[in-house]
Design a protein around this motif. Structure first.
Motif, mmCIF file in Angstrom:
data_model
loop_
_atom_site.group_PDB
_atom_site.id
_atom_site.type_symbol
_atom_site.label_atom_id
_atom_site.label_comp_id
_atom_site.label_asym_id
_atom_site.label_seq_id
_atom_site.Cartn_x
_atom_site.Cartn_y
_atom_site.Cartn_z
ATOM 1 N N CYS A 193 -49.805 -32.317 48.882
ATOM 2 C CA CYS A 193 -50.870 -32.835 49.864
ATOM 3 C C CYS A 193 -51.422 -31.480 50.205
ATOM 4 C CB CYS A 193 -50.428 -33.908 50.763
ATOM 5 S SG CYS A 193 -48.340 -33.461 51.948
ATOM 6 N N GLY A 194 -50.040 -30.289 50.331
ATOM 7 C CA GLY A 194 -50.860 -29.643 51.346
ATOM 8 C C GLY A 194 -50.714 -28.885 52.617
ATOM 9 N N ALA A 195 -49.552 -30.332 52.953
ATOM 10 C CA ALA A 195 -48.819 -29.729 54.617
ATOM 11 C C ALA A 195 -48.119 -28.981 54.004
ATOM 12 C CB ALA A 195 -48.235 -31.178 54.621
ATOM 13 N N VAL A 196 -47.462 -28.620 53.206
ATOM 14 C CA VAL A 196 -46.649 -27.319 53.099
ATOM 15 C C VAL A 196 -47.505 -26.396 51.876
ATOM 16 C CG1 VAL A 196 -44.329 -25.981 52.783
ATOM 17 C CG2 VAL A 196 -44.639 -28.393 53.068
ATOM 18 N N THR A 197 -47.415 -24.206 52.301
ATOM 19 C CA THR A 197 -47.790 -23.925 51.710
ATOM 20 C C THR A 197 -47.314 -22.609 52.099
ATOM 21 O OG1 THR A 197 -49.233 -22.714 53.470
ATOM 22 C CG2 THR A 197 -50.199 -24.259 52.124
ATOM 23 N N PHE A 198 -46.993 -21.723 50.310
ATOM 24 C CA PHE A 198 -46.171 -20.609 50.992
ATOM 25 C C PHE A 198 -47.146 -19.220 49.671
ATOM 26 C CE2 PHE A 198 -44.192 -23.099 47.086
ATOM 27 C CZ PHE A 198 -44.061 -21.929 46.154
ATOM 28 N N GLU A 199 -45.889 -17.989 50.079
ATOM 29 C CA GLU A 199 -46.338 -17.239 49.049
ATOM 30 C C GLU A 199 -45.078 -16.370 48.811
ATOM 31 O OE1 GLU A 199 -49.460 -13.764 50.773
ATOM 32 O OE2 GLU A 199 -47.552 -12.725 50.275
ATOM 33 N N ALA A 200 -45.360 -16.289 47.239
ATOM 34 C CA ALA A 200 -43.913 -15.279 46.603
ATOM 35 C C ALA A 200 -44.375 -14.360 46.216
ATOM 36 C CB ALA A 200 -43.242 -16.471 45.874
ATOM 37 N N GLU B 65 -46.113 -20.403 54.384
ATOM 38 C CA GLU B 65 -47.368 -19.440 55.733
ATOM 39 C C GLU B 65 -47.916 -20.777 55.863
ATOM 40 O OE1 GLU B 65 -50.130 -19.061 51.920
ATOM 41 O OE2 GLU B 65 -49.969 -16.829 52.276
ATOM 42 N N LYS B 66 -47.770 -21.833 55.742
ATOM 43 C CA LYS B 66 -47.967 -23.610 56.599
ATOM 44 C C LYS B 66 -46.469 -24.705 56.420
ATOM 45 C CE LYS B 66 -51.128 -26.520 55.443
ATOM 46 N NZ LYS B 66 -52.344 -27.370 55.339
ATOM 47 N N GLY B 67 -46.464 -25.535 57.367
ATOM 48 C CA GLY B 67 -45.517 -26.445 57.393
ATOM 49 C C GLY B 67 -44.008 -26.382 57.353
ATOM 50 N N GLU B 68 -43.916 -25.172 57.584
ATOM 51 C CA GLU B 68 -42.019 -25.339 57.817
ATOM 52 C C GLU B 68 -41.564 -26.431 58.448
ATOM 53 O OE1 GLU B 68 -38.210 -24.515 57.012
ATOM 54 O OE2 GLU B 68 -39.564 -22.932 56.896
ATOM 55 N N ASP B 69 -42.280 -27.181 59.568
ATOM 56 C CA ASP B 69 -41.815 -28.065 60.554
ATOM 57 C C ASP B 69 -42.022 -29.513 59.345
ATOM 58 O OD1 ASP B 69 -44.508 -28.519 60.598
ATOM 59 O OD2 ASP B 69 -44.404 -29.077 62.561
#
Length: 137
Positions: free
Chosen positions: A12-19, A53-57
């Motif tokens: 859903c895009g609520a959580v994003t990350f970079e690796a 990047e986004k959505g840790e919570d």
């Protein structure tokens, strides 16, 4: 080869990350009960090469203690909205197991992924050898 930067997300895009991942070092599929049931395919990344990047919570946490062990060594993180597991945090943040399926544009690296794929016999706590059966992992 060298490390390349990948972006990943849940469905859903609520959580994003970079690796930053060096695919030539290999990716892993494991036959422990949780990896088998979730078909978890991962790359190990050190903490300095991973960033939410986004959505840790927006994430839930699942951990379990394998039979015969005294503590859990992985915390599987997943989006509370769509349920997709994006990564696992190992040993209190000393490494991350990034889900290959959650990486954007990973299909361009499919040949490299297949050539360097490793299997762990996590079901028997033998991370140095492949299990006898890998077809369904």
């Amino acid at each position: 080869m060298s490390k390349e930067t990948y972006h990943g997300s849940c469905h859903c895009g609520a959580v994003t990350f970079e690796a930053r991942i060096d695919l030539d070092k290999g990716t892993t599929r494991c036959n422990c009960s949780v990896c088998t049931k979730s078909r978890f395919w991962f790359a190990i990344v050190p903490p300095e090469d991973f960033k939410v990047e986004k959505g840790e919570d927006q994430q839930g946490d699942y951990s379990w203690i394998p039979p015969g062990k005294s503590e859990s060594h992985l915390h599987y993180r997943f989006c509370r909205t769509c349920g997709v597991r994006t990564y696992a945090e190992g040993n209190g943040g000393t490494f991350y197991a990034v889900s290959i399926a959650s990486l954007e544009g990973i299909v361009q690296d499919a040949d490299r992924l297949v050539k360097t794929l490793k299997y762990n016999d996590g079901r028997h706590d033998d991370l140095k050898h492949a299990p006898p059966e890998t077809r369904l992992l």
